[in-house]
Motif scaffolding. Sequence first.
Motif, PDB file in Angstrom:
ATOM      1  N   VAL A  31      -6.380 -30.031  22.778  1.00 28.97           N
ATOM      2  CA  VAL A  31      -5.648 -29.353  23.841  1.00 28.97           C
ATOM      3  C   VAL A  31      -4.342 -30.105  24.013  1.00 28.97           C
ATOM      4  O   VAL A  31      -4.340 -31.319  24.225  1.00 28.97           O
ATOM      5  CB  VAL A  31      -6.445 -29.354  25.167  1.00 28.97           C
ATOM      6  CG1 VAL A  31      -5.661 -28.654  26.256  1.00 28.97           C
ATOM      7  CG2 VAL A  31      -7.798 -28.705  24.964  1.00 28.97           C
ATOM      8  N   VAL A  36      -4.555 -24.553  22.855  1.00 28.30           N
ATOM      9  CA  VAL A  36      -5.777 -25.046  22.220  1.00 28.30           C
ATOM     10  C   VAL A  36      -5.613 -24.797  20.733  1.00 28.30           C
ATOM     11  O   VAL A  36      -5.257 -23.688  20.315  1.00 28.30           O
ATOM     12  CB  VAL A  36      -7.034 -24.302  22.735  1.00 28.30           C
ATOM     13  CG1 VAL A  36      -8.269 -24.740  21.969  1.00 28.30           C
ATOM     14  CG2 VAL A  36      -7.209 -24.517  24.211  1.00 28.30           C
ATOM     15  N   VAL A  50      -4.420 -21.610  26.701  1.00 26.81           N
ATOM     16  CA  VAL A  50      -5.643 -21.857  27.455  1.00 26.81           C
ATOM     17  C   VAL A  50      -5.943 -20.708  28.407  1.00 26.81           C
ATOM     18  O   VAL A  50      -7.041 -20.187  28.418  1.00 26.81           O
ATOM     19  CB  VAL A  50      -5.557 -23.194  28.226  1.00 26.81           C
ATOM     20  CG1 VAL A  50      -6.771 -23.366  29.118  1.00 26.81           C
ATOM     21  CG2 VAL A  50      -5.458 -24.349  27.244  1.00 26.81           C
ATOM     22  N   SER A  54     -12.140 -21.962  29.869  1.00 29.06           N
ATOM     23  CA  SER A  54     -12.190 -23.393  29.590  1.00 29.06           C
ATOM     24  C   SER A  54     -11.704 -23.619  28.155  1.00 29.06           C
ATOM     25  O   SER A  54     -11.893 -22.767  27.281  1.00 29.06           O
ATOM     26  CB  SER A  54     -13.612 -23.927  29.754  1.00 29.06           C
ATOM     27  OG  SER A  54     -14.418 -23.556  28.651  1.00 29.06           O
ATOM     28  N   PRO A  55     -11.075 -24.756  27.887  1.00 22.29           N
ATOM     29  CA  PRO A  55     -10.604 -25.025  26.528  1.00 22.29           C
ATOM     30  C   PRO A  55     -11.722 -24.966  25.486  1.00 22.29           C
ATOM     31  O   PRO A  55     -11.521 -24.454  24.389  1.00 22.29           O
ATOM     32  CB  PRO A  55     -10.008 -26.431  26.630  1.00 22.29           C
ATOM     33  CG  PRO A  55      -9.575 -26.548  28.050  1.00 22.29           C
ATOM     34  CD  PRO A  55     -10.620 -25.779  28.829  1.00 22.29           C
TER      35      PRO A  55
END
Length: 76
Positions: A31, A36, A50, A54-55
């Motif tokens: 990240v 990402v 992102v 969530s990443p």
Amino acid sequence: MARHKSLERPPAGKRIEIEFDGERHEGTYTVDGPMVTVESLLLGIRRAQVGDGSPEAIARLLLAELAHTARLRSRS
């Protein structure tokens, strides 16, 4: 590893693994700011912003997209 904006050390990749179409695929993700990046030695590299997820969830999705693309290429 992916390029990064920081002048410090590159971001450390976190290992991820998915099962797609009965096969196990693995890679790493980083990240960097809003991006990402997923890298897999066998499947390639894919990046995305992102956003709201969530990443790690985005990284898993990107790895699945890489696996899907590889599957389509192998069929043609």
